[in-house]
Design an enzyme around this catalytic site. Structure first.
Site, PDB file in Angstrom:
ATOM      1  N   ALA A 135      -2.866   2.088   7.196  1.00 21.82           N
ATOM      2  CA  ALA A 135      -2.433   0.704   7.391  1.00 21.82           C
ATOM      3  C   ALA A 135      -3.005  -0.157   6.279  1.00 21.82           C
ATOM      4  CB  ALA A 135      -2.904   0.209   8.755  1.00 21.82           C
ATOM      5  N   LYS A 136      -2.482  -1.376   6.227  1.00 16.61           N
ATOM      6  CA  LYS A 136      -2.886  -2.294   5.163  1.00 16.61           C
ATOM      7  C   LYS A 136      -4.396  -2.467   5.108  1.00 16.61           C
ATOM      8  CE  LYS A 136       1.149  -5.217   5.293  1.00 16.61           C
ATOM      9  NZ  LYS A 136       1.708  -6.478   5.689  1.00 16.61           N
ATOM     10  N   ARG A 137      -5.026  -2.474   6.258  1.00 22.09           N
ATOM     11  CA  ARG A 137      -6.443  -2.823   6.275  1.00 22.09           C
ATOM     12  C   ARG A 137      -7.369  -1.607   6.203  1.00 22.09           C
ATOM     13  NH1 ARG A 137      -3.912  -5.961   9.811  1.00 22.09           N
ATOM     14  NH2 ARG A 137      -3.714  -8.170   9.291  1.00 22.09           N
ATOM     15  N   HIS A 149       0.847  -1.187   0.000  1.00 22.87           N
ATOM     16  CA  HIS A 149       0.000   0.000   0.000  1.00 22.87           C
ATOM     17  C   HIS A 149       0.886   1.241   0.000  1.00 22.87           C
ATOM     18  CE1 HIS A 149       0.670   0.525   4.317  1.00 22.87           C
ATOM     19  NE2 HIS A 149       0.591  -0.780   4.385  1.00 22.87           N
TER      20      HIS A 149
END
Ligand code: GLU
Length: 288
Positions: A255-257, A22
Site C-alpha cells: 500500500a501507499k504507506r 507506488h
C-alpha cells in the site's frame, strides 16, 4: 475469459493525484494499458482530482513522468475530473428530482457515535455502513437546515427498488449479481467535494467510452454501486477486470504507506522503468 472483439476495446488508468504512485499503481496501469494494447484497443488516462483539498498539480506532473518512464503511452487528451463538475452536478440534479438522494448533515463523529452504539456495524467499501440517520428527516427539517454543510447520499433501498435486479461481468470472477444494498447509503457528493468517487468514476467511464474497466480487486465491492448508478443514469455497463494486488515478502498488500520507494524515487535514482514494467508483467512481484 470472455471473447472480446478486437479494436473496440477501451481501457483507462485513473489515478488520484493525492500522493506519489507506488508499485501497485504501476502494476494496475500496466494491466489496463496491456489489456487495450494487446487487443489493438485504446488506453486512456484520467486524473481523478475532484478532491480539491488533497489533489496537487505537482502529483499530476509526477504521474505523467512515471507512466512515460514505465513505457506506457496513452491515447488522446488526459481527462481531468476537476473540469467536469457541471456534468456531475447535472447528474445529481436528476437523481434529486427522482428523490433518490437526500442531504446528510452528519459529521464523521456523529456517524462514528451511531455506529459504535449499534450492535452490528457492517462495513462497506467506504468504511462503516451509514446508519441512515438523515434518511429519516422530514422535508420540513431538510428545508430548515438547507444552508448547513451537507453531503448527498444515495437512498440505496429506493434506488435498488427503482433499478430492479442488476448484474455485471468480471473477467476474473465471472458473472456477478449486483448487491449495492450491502454498501449502504453511499455518498454521491461530499461536504467538501461536489461529487464523490462513485459518481464521477461511473459517469466518466461512460463518457470516455471505456469498454473494460481494469483495476485492483480492492475496488470490487464499489462496482456493485457503480452498476446501480449506471442503471439509474442510463449509462452502459463495461466489462470489469479486478486484478490481484501486489504483496510484499510477508504477503501483506503493498500500500501507499508501506514505506516502499515510490515510482518517482526509483525513477530519479536512475532505475530502468521499462525493465521494472517487464518484471511486473512477468509476475516477479507476488500478487494475491
Ligand atoms: N482514482 C482511484 C484510485 O486512485 C481509482 C479509480 C478506478 O480505477 O476506478 O484509487
Amino acid at each position: 475469459m470472455k471473447a472480446i472483439s478486437g479494436n473496440g476495446v477501451v481501457t483507462r488508468f485513473a489515478p488520484s493525484p493525492t500522493g506519489r504512485l507506488h508499485l501497485g499503481h504501476a502494476f494496475s496501469a500496466i494491466r489496463a494499458h496491456d489489456a487495450a494494447r494487446t487487443r489493438g484497443g485504446r488506453f486512456l488516462l484520467r486524473i481523478e482530482d475532484i478532491d480539491g483539498t488533497r489533489s496537487r498539480p505537482e502529483h499530476v506532473e509526477t504521474i505523467l513522468a512515471d507512466l512515460a518512464w514505465l513505457g506506457l503511452d496513452w491515447d488522446g487528451e488526459v481527462l481531468f475530473q476537476s473540469h467536469r463538475l457541471d456534468v456531475y452536478a447535472a447528474a445529481l440534479e436528476t437523481l434529486k428530482a427522482r428523490r433518490l438522494v437526500y442531504p446528510c448533515f452528519c459529521t464523521r463523529a456523529d456517524i462514528a457515535r451511531e455506529v459504535a452504539a449499534s450492535v452490528a456495524a457492517p462495513h462497506g467499501v467506504d468504511g462503516p455502513i451509514y446508519p441512515g440517520t438523515c434518511r429519516h428527516l422530514s422535508d420540513a427539517e431538510r428545508a430548515a437546515r438547507r444552508s448547513e454543510p451537507h453531503a448527498l447520499r444515495l437512498d440505496i433501498a429506493r434506488a435498488c427498488a427503482v433499478a430492479g435486479p442488476l448484474g455485471w461481468y468480471d473477467e476474473r470472477a465471472g458473472a456477478q449479481v449486483a448487491d449495492p444494498a450491502a454498501q449502504g447509503d453511499v455518498v454521491l457528493a461530499r461536504k467538501d467535494a461536489p461529487a464523490s468517487y462513485h459518481l464521477a468514476v461511473t459517469i466518466d467511464d461512460a463518457a470516455q467510452g471505456v469498454t473494460h474497466v481494469v483495476r485492483g480487486k480492492d475496488l470490487f465491492a464499489a462496482t456493485h454501486v457503480h452498476r446501480l448508478l449506471q442503471a439509474l443514469l442510463g449509462l452502459p455497463t463495461p466489462v470489469y477486470h479486478h486484478h490481484a494486488l501486489l504483496t510484499d515478502a510477508t504477503g501483506a498488500r503493498l500500500a501507499k504507506r508501506s514505506g516502499a520507494p515510490t515510482l518517482a524515487e526509483r525513477r530519479l535514482a536512475g532505475e530502468d522503468g521499462r525493465a521494472l514494467a517487464e518484471s511486473l508483467r512477468r509476475g516477479d512481484v507476488p500478487e494475491s
